[in-house]
Design a protein around this motif. Structure first.
Motif, PDB file in Angstrom:
ATOM      1  N   SER A  57      -0.914 -18.839  13.827  1.00  0.00           N
ATOM      2  CA  SER A  57      -2.190 -19.336  13.284  1.00  0.00           C
ATOM      3  C   SER A  57      -3.252 -18.255  13.279  1.00  0.00           C
ATOM      4  O   SER A  57      -4.073 -18.187  12.367  1.00  0.00           O
ATOM      5  CB  SER A  57      -2.682 -20.524  14.102  1.00  0.00           C
ATOM      6  OG  SER A  57      -1.669 -21.474  14.206  1.00  0.00           O
ATOM      7  N   ASP A  58      -3.241 -17.389  14.313  1.00  0.00           N
ATOM      8  CA  ASP A  58      -4.319 -16.396  14.395  1.00  0.00           C
ATOM      9  C   ASP A  58      -4.127 -15.241  13.398  1.00  0.00           C
ATOM     10  O   ASP A  58      -4.954 -14.349  13.311  1.00  0.00           O
ATOM     11  CB  ASP A  58      -4.503 -15.889  15.835  1.00  0.00           C
ATOM     12  CG  ASP A  58      -3.225 -15.314  16.416  1.00  0.00           C
ATOM     13  OD1 ASP A  58      -2.241 -15.155  15.662  1.00  0.00           O
ATOM     14  OD2 ASP A  58      -3.199 -15.028  17.627  1.00  0.00           O
ATOM     15  N   ILE A  60      -3.732 -15.892  10.139  1.00  0.00           N
ATOM     16  CA  ILE A  60      -4.178 -16.390   8.830  1.00  0.00           C
ATOM     17  C   ILE A  60      -5.648 -16.056   8.637  1.00  0.00           C
ATOM     18  O   ILE A  60      -6.465 -16.265   9.522  1.00  0.00           O
ATOM     19  CB  ILE A  60      -3.976 -17.924   8.730  1.00  0.00           C
ATOM     20  CG1 ILE A  60      -2.484 -18.240   8.724  1.00  0.00           C
ATOM     21  CG2 ILE A  60      -4.661 -18.486   7.484  1.00  0.00           C
ATOM     22  CD1 ILE A  60      -2.161 -19.710   8.698  1.00  0.00           C
ATOM     23  N   THR A  61      -5.969 -15.490   7.485  1.00  0.00           N
ATOM     24  CA  THR A  61      -7.367 -15.274   7.120  1.00  0.00           C
ATOM     25  C   THR A  61      -7.715 -16.290   6.047  1.00  0.00           C
ATOM     26  O   THR A  61      -6.967 -16.446   5.087  1.00  0.00           O
ATOM     27  CB  THR A  61      -7.581 -13.855   6.583  1.00  0.00           C
ATOM     28  OG1 THR A  61      -7.154 -12.940   7.597  1.00  0.00           O
ATOM     29  CG2 THR A  61      -9.051 -13.616   6.262  1.00  0.00           C
ATOM     30  N   ALA A  62      -8.842 -16.979   6.241  1.00  0.00           N
ATOM     31  CA  ALA A  62      -9.181 -18.061   5.317  1.00  0.00           C
ATOM     32  C   ALA A  62     -10.543 -17.827   4.696  1.00  0.00           C
ATOM     33  O   ALA A  62     -11.383 -17.130   5.251  1.00  0.00           O
ATOM     34  CB  ALA A  62      -9.180 -19.393   6.067  1.00  0.00           C
ATOM     35  N   SER A  63     -10.766 -18.434   3.544  1.00  0.00           N
ATOM     36  CA  SER A  63     -12.098 -18.412   2.950  1.00  0.00           C
ATOM     37  C   SER A  63     -13.003 -19.314   3.784  1.00  0.00           C
ATOM     38  O   SER A  63     -12.525 -20.180   4.512  1.00  0.00           O
ATOM     39  CB  SER A  63     -12.034 -18.903   1.510  1.00  0.00           C
ATOM     40  OG  SER A  63     -11.610 -20.249   1.485  1.00  0.00           O
ATOM     41  N   ASP A  64     -14.290 -19.098   3.672  1.00  0.00           N
ATOM     42  CA  ASP A  64     -15.247 -19.863   4.456  1.00  0.00           C
ATOM     43  C   ASP A  64     -15.432 -21.251   3.840  1.00  0.00           C
ATOM     44  O   ASP A  64     -15.763 -21.360   2.667  1.00  0.00           O
ATOM     45  CB  ASP A  64     -16.585 -19.101   4.444  1.00  0.00           C
ATOM     46  CG  ASP A  64     -17.654 -19.834   5.220  1.00  0.00           C
ATOM     47  OD1 ASP A  64     -17.393 -20.969   5.663  1.00  0.00           O
ATOM     48  OD2 ASP A  64     -18.735 -19.261   5.380  1.00  0.00           O
ATOM     49  N   PRO A  65     -15.187 -22.331   4.616  1.00  0.00           N
ATOM     50  CA  PRO A  65     -15.277 -23.674   4.027  1.00  0.00           C
ATOM     51  C   PRO A  65     -16.683 -23.994   3.511  1.00  0.00           C
ATOM     52  O   PRO A  65     -16.841 -24.793   2.602  1.00  0.00           O
ATOM     53  CB  PRO A  65     -14.904 -24.597   5.180  1.00  0.00           C
ATOM     54  CG  PRO A  65     -15.150 -23.794   6.418  1.00  0.00           C
ATOM     55  CD  PRO A  65     -14.869 -22.377   6.048  1.00  0.00           C
TER      56      PRO A  65
END
Lengths: 95, 324
Positions: A57-58, A60-65
């Motif tokens: 999980s750490d 993963i880079t995600a867009s800002d919700p």
């Protein structure tokens, strides 16, 4: 790494050949090999899949919700990108 | 998970949260949410997870004594499902910012609550049928609306769980039906189990609406979609024809259809009994927690060995990479 704090893994399952892997949930496991085995037991008890991906999980880079508006507005007002925008060919077959 | 930009201010966040709730949309883990919403969900979801884990025990009690190999295999699959449900719910709860270790510690220390239904003993094989039919039936009534819970990870976990629960309920019904088609002694056994599990299953929906202080807030947040009493009514309406199909009597002499209300009138529920069980004075409270602690301790060497193996593999890989 203590035995109590195994890292978290995100699990993706391919339901059948030809389909994409889809995120189904997460689990804890000490390493990738056991993550795959645990995912098999936890997420495919009823033949839900033919292939499993796990990723820490750490990693993963995600867009800002909360940046939804700024980040995803580019396609707005550009409905000419959709086939339904073109109506002049109404009634013409195979278009 | 890392995020590429900073979190918004509280005011922006609250407006967005209110708008998500008002429009029946879903709240995702990294959205801003009020502290009380987060706390309520952590409490509810972790209690739910603990219930699944403790719920393995009353049923596991009958695995070795199930009447046939097929029944044993089915019961093992069901107990394995309960473990799975606990794990789906624990990871959904962790998205709210609490660790698995904290959740485990809360259960083992006795600070966390779990559903009182699992503090009742399973005295006969028919109890496994009654649990499937009544307890899992009540759980389904409670859980189907939770699939639409405003907190998305909880809803997603519930979709998965509800699919599996319907197998549980049907297998329970089938056990009772088989007994009811059997000898008079088997029929008595089935009726006795229904008599003992009926009232506790009604209590699973929680106190009457008037005595349920947090209900209104949970409904405003769309965590809860129906009140305790509404769900209880819905459950009884479902049970009556099923009891007829089984040929068992529901142990409530005052149970009857009220034409005017278009609902069933129920006899009074003995809430003092539930309070006793919640207060820890149920038949099996101490035993359930003791068993869970033992299982956790007995599994310690497995967790340690797995962690040590993972560490050994990792350092071997690093050495190999350094050489290459």
């Amino acid at each position: 790494m203590t035995a109590e704090a195994w890292p978290l893994w995100e699990v993706f399952v391919r339901a059948s050949r030809g389909l994409s892997h889809v995120h189904v949930g997460s689990l804890h496991a000490p390493d990738e090999e056991l993550a795959v085995r645990n995912a098999r037991d936890l997420y495919t008890r009823r033949g839900e899949g033919v292939s499993i991906w796990v990723v820490r999980s750490d990693l993963i880079t995600a867009s800002d919700p909360d940046a939804k508006d700024a980040f995803f507005t580019a396609p707005e007002g550009k409905n000419f990108r959709h086939a339904t925008y073109y109506t002049a060919a109404e009634g013409v077959k195979h278009l | 998970m890392t995020t590429t930009t900073e979190a918004p201010t509280d005011t922006d966040g609250r407006a967005r949260f209110d708008q998500l709730i008002a429009s029946d949309s879903r709240v995702e883990p990294r959205d801003w949410m009020p502290d009380d919403y987060r706390r309520t969900l952590i409490r509810q979801m972790s209690q739910h997870a603990h219930s699944e884990i403790i719920g393995m025990q009353p049923e596991a009690n009958w695995i070795t004594r199930a009447p046939s190999l097929k029944r044993k295999a089915i019961l093992m699959a069901k107990v394995q499902d309960e473990a799975g449900h606990g794990l789906y719910l624990y990871s959904a709860t962790e998205t709210l910012g609490i660790t698995r270790d904290e959740l485990t510690e809360q259960l083992l220390s006795g600070r966390a609550k779990y559903s009182s239904i699992f503090n009742y003993p399973t005295l006969s094989w028919a109890d496994i049928g009654a649990i499937g039919w009544l307890v899992d039936g009540a759980a389904i009534c409670n859980q189907v609306p939770l699939c639409r819970c405003s907190y998305a990870p909880y809803g997603r976990a519930m979709v998965r769980i509800c699919k599996e629960e319907s197998f549980h309920q049907r297998q329970g019904f089938e056990i009772l039906l088989t007994l009811m088609r059997g000898t008079p002694e088997q029929q008595r056994m089935a009726q006795d189990a229904v008599n003992r599990w009926y009232w506790p299953s009604l209590m699973m929906f929680g106190p009457p609406d008037g005595d349920s202080p947090n209900s209104a807030r949970s409904m405003a947040w769309k965590i809860k979609r129906f009140s305790n009493d509404d769900l209880r009514q819905r459950f009884v309406a479902m049970l009556v024809p099923q009891a007829e199909a089984l040929g068992v009597t529901l142990p409530d002499p005052e149970l009857r259809w009220n034409e005017e209300r278009q609902a069933y009138d129920l006899g009074p529920i003995d809430w003092s009994e539930l309070q006793e069980v919640i207060a820890g004075r149920g038949v099996c409270n101490a035993q359930r927690l003791q068993r869970r602690r033992e299982a956790h301790e007995d599994g310690r060497w497995v967790r340690e060995a797995a962690a040590a193996y993972a560490e050994k593999q990792r350092s071997a890989r690093e050495t190999a990479e350094a050489v290459a």
